[in-house]
Design an enzyme around this catalytic site. Structure first.
Site, PDB file in Angstrom:
ATOM      1  N   CYS B  37       0.791  -1.261   0.091  1.00 41.11           N
ATOM      2  CA  CYS B  37      -0.033  -0.116   0.088  1.00 41.11           C
ATOM      3  C   CYS B  37       1.004   1.382  -0.051  1.00 41.11           C
ATOM      4  CB  CYS B  37      -0.932  -0.144   1.165  1.00 41.11           C
ATOM      5  SG  CYS B  37      -1.882  -1.296   1.441  1.00 41.11           S
ATOM      6  N   ASP B  39       2.737   2.149   2.600  1.00 41.38           N
ATOM      7  CA  ASP B  39       2.983   2.888   3.799  1.00 41.38           C
ATOM      8  C   ASP B  39       3.156   1.693   4.905  1.00 41.38           C
ATOM      9  OD1 ASP B  39       0.324   2.281   3.865  1.00 41.38           O
ATOM     10  OD2 ASP B  39      -0.120   4.345   3.430  1.00 41.38           O
ATOM     11  N   CYS B  63       5.122   8.301   2.728  1.00 43.09           N
ATOM     12  CA  CYS B  63       5.208   9.672   2.196  1.00 43.09           C
ATOM     13  C   CYS B  63       5.329  10.547   3.521  1.00 43.09           C
ATOM     14  CB  CYS B  63       3.834  10.214   1.685  1.00 43.09           C
ATOM     15  SG  CYS B  63       2.579  10.409   2.789  1.00 43.09           S
ATOM     16  N   CYS B 106      -2.670   9.058   6.416  1.00 45.05           N
ATOM     17  CA  CYS B 106      -1.449   8.683   7.145  1.00 45.05           C
ATOM     18  C   CYS B 106      -1.600   9.042   8.492  1.00 45.05           C
ATOM     19  CB  CYS B 106      -0.314  10.057   6.638  1.00 45.05           C
ATOM     20  SG  CYS B 106      -0.488  10.206   4.508  1.00 45.05           S
TER      21      CYS B 106
HETATM   22  S1  FES Z   1       1.611   7.099   3.547  1.00 44.24           S
HETATM   23 FE1  FES Z   1       0.263   7.040   1.748  1.00 44.24          FE
HETATM   24  S2  FES Z   1      -0.179   8.810   1.383  1.00 44.24           S
HETATM   25 FE2  FES Z   1       0.921   8.948   3.210  1.00 44.24          FE
END
Ligand code: FES
Ligand SMILES: Cc1ncc(COP(=O)(O)O)c(C=O)c1O
Lengths: 422, 134
Positions: B37, B39, B63, B106
């Site tokens: 995914c 993350d 991110c 997030c």
């Molecule tokens: S971890 Fe997926 S957009 Fe921030």
């Protein structure tokens, strides 16, 4: 200086002026700066030479027509075509729509099948999807892990109901070059039209519509240092390719694309083609040198990085790399001194990473860790040195933050962990 | 995407990066998200005998907003009781970091991570209790 404070001529005819505090541009597959020589050639056609190239009654029209016809000849020369076979459009998106839909609609009673590839640009895939809804059958060929199609699979896919085969020359994400001549020969032998989206190929690799048996070819201005908002479609005259137009009106462009031509843009595209043609051999060598240095510099300093797509059958101005255990979007933020693009799509409505990388068989993890580097005419040696240092330090920083890197260091196979996917 | 100054600050100067010994009975570990995914967050807390979170560490693959959310949470939980820490809401994180709507998940992940770390600590502590009673 004009009233707006804009310079009317570029300070340096060879390079567009660099702006301070702006990232180094390494996204040449997204778009390219207009070459200052191109801008200069376009300018008079906006102002004093503003005539309608379709006006037959006075000198304003004649000079504009002459300029447009010269541009057409320059485009044709770059791909081994005749000037009469070039249709101006608004860009490769329109050219792709017109080529695929136009031919499919013209032949629909006899041939209702289309063959294309899963890694094509969205404008090709979406056109095909719409045609599917209108009753056409579409075969989406897979690609190998190198990003190239299998010719035997293509051959097996083409039937006597196939109206058109659409395979791109160069992929926009991974830069790989499809075997156009072989594909063309197959299509010709089987009686199917061959269209190639060459938005990323024109001016970068030698193309010859006759040697390659290409019947329709899409071209974009802004990928080759020309202006945005213009492109072209090559449509073969012998044997004649017929298509149903999408835009109706005054019957310009042999009836295939009505509308007044944008003389300055046509002139710009023409010169952009001529410049690419004149400089292609030298420029390719230079870009290959830059790419080799970029890749070598990264590989020397970073373990666990992987090139996506074939490295040999590839335009020199592209690299696509997965930096294992580092998420692409986070990495883009780390390399904010560089303007690059990521194959990770964790932001958007879809959490799906790049469909092109997935089509290579890359798992979602690796696709999420990828960056695309595109370089070109105005990329310098210093840009590459800066990029290497910048990328290395960002990747090292993010790996120090990455739980996956930590697991990898501890010898844990990250893909064997049971993740709670959301 | 333009990031807020706070996100950039946490991204460039992440607080409490690192790992605690996950075998330690006083350490709770939360590992949430999935590489597929894009993350993954690992958040660890070290809890004192009085039930106060005395240390917290994180590592995040994701991110900038995911990194910032987890970094911020490690700052917030320190000095809190488990109950207080368990009440941190993703909306608080999103607000503090001025996350845009596409980045809300997030902050959700950071909330999940702290909850998972607390649950892991409690599970371990519970086990330790029952072992002591035998
Ligand atoms: S971890 Fe997926 S957009 Fe921030
Ligand atoms: C392979 C390919 N095809 C088509 C397009 C669309 O071109 P244009 O922007 O000229 O419509 C692009 C550019 O995004 C491209 O890379």
């Amino acid at each position: 200086m004009t009233a707006l404070g804009l310079k009317t001529t570029p300070t340096n005819a060879a390079t567009p002026a660099r702006r301070p505090n702006v990232p180094v541009y390494l996204d040449y597959q997204a778009t390219t700066p207009c070459d200052p020589r191109v801008v200069e050639a376009m300018l008079p056609w906006f102002t004093e030479k503003f005539g309608n190239p379709h006006s037959r009654n006075h000198a304003y029209g004649w000079e504009a027509e002459e300029a447009v016809e010269q541009a057409r000849a320059q485009i044709a020369a770059l791909i081994g075509a005749d000037a009469k076979e070039i249709i101006f459009t608004s860009g490769a998106t329109e050219s792709n729509n017109l080529a695929i839909r136009g031919v499919a609609m013209f032949l629909k009673d006899r041939r209702n099948h289309i063959v294309t590839v899963s890694t094509e640009h969205k404008c090709v895939l979406d056109t095909c999807r719409h045609l599917e809804q209108e009753g056409f059958e579409v075969t989406y060929l897979p690609v190998g892990t190198n990003g190239l199609i299998d010719l035997a699979e293509l051959e097996a896919a083409i039937t006597d109901r196939t109206a058109i085969v659409s395979v791109m020359g160069v992929n926009n994400e991974i830069g790989v070059i499809q075997p156009l001549a072989e594909i063309g020969a197959l299509c010709r032998a089987k009686g199917a039209h061959f269209h190639s989206d060459c938005a990323q190929a024109v001016g970068k690799i030698p193309l010859d519509v006759n040697a390659m048996n290409i019947d329709l070819m899409s071209i974009s201005g802004h990928k080759i240092y020309g202006p945005k908002g213009i492109g072209a479609l090559y449509v073969r005259r012998r044997p004649r390719v017929r298509l149903v137009p999408m835009i109706h009106g005054g019957g310009q462009e042999r009836g295939m694309r009505s509308g007044t031509l944008a003389t300055p843009l046509c002139v710009g595209l023409g010169l952009a083609c001529a410049l690419s043609q004149a400089e292609m051999v030298e420029e390719s060598k230079r870009l290959l040198g830059l790419r080799t240095r970029l890749l070598g510099g990264l590989q020397q300093r970073l373990p666990e990085i992987y090139v996506n797509g074939d490295l040999d059958h590839r335009v020199p101005g592209n690299l696509n790399i997965s930096f294992a255990f580092v998420e692409g979007e986070g990495l883009m933020m780390g390399v904010k001194g560089l303007a690059v693009s990521s194959g990770s799509a964790c932001t958007s409505a879809s959490l799906e990473p790049s469909y092109v990388l997935r089509a290579l068989g890359l798992n979602a993890e690796m696709a999420h860790t990828s960056l695309r580097f595109g370089f070109g005419r105005f990329t310098t040696d210093e840009d590459i040195s800066y990029a290497i240092d910048h990328i290395v330090s960002a990747v090292e920083h993010l790996r120090s933050l990455s739980p996956l890197w930590e697991m990898h260091q501890e010898g844990i196979d990250v893909s064997s962990v049971q993740w709670a996917e959301h | 995407m333009a990031y807020s100054d706070k996100v950039i600050d946490h991204y460039e100067h992440p607080r409490n990066v690192g790992s605690l010994d996950k075998e330690d009975g006083n350490v709770g570990t939360g590992l949430v998200g999935a590489p597929a995914c894009g993350d993954v967050m690992k958040l660890q807390i070290k809890v004192s005998a009085e039930g106060i979170i005395e240390d917290a560490k994180f590592k995040t693959f994701g991110c900038g907003s995911a990194i910032a959310s987890s970094s911020l949470v490690t700052e917030w939980v320190k000095g809190k009781t488990l109950d207080e820490a368990g009440q941190i809401k993703n909306t608080d994180i999103a607000q503090e970091l001025a996350l845009p709507p596409v980045k809300i998940h997030c902050s959700v992940l950071a909330e999940d991570a702290i909850k998972a770390a607390i649950a892991d600590y409690k599970r371990k502590a519970g086990k330790d209790d029952s072992a002591a009673a035998e």
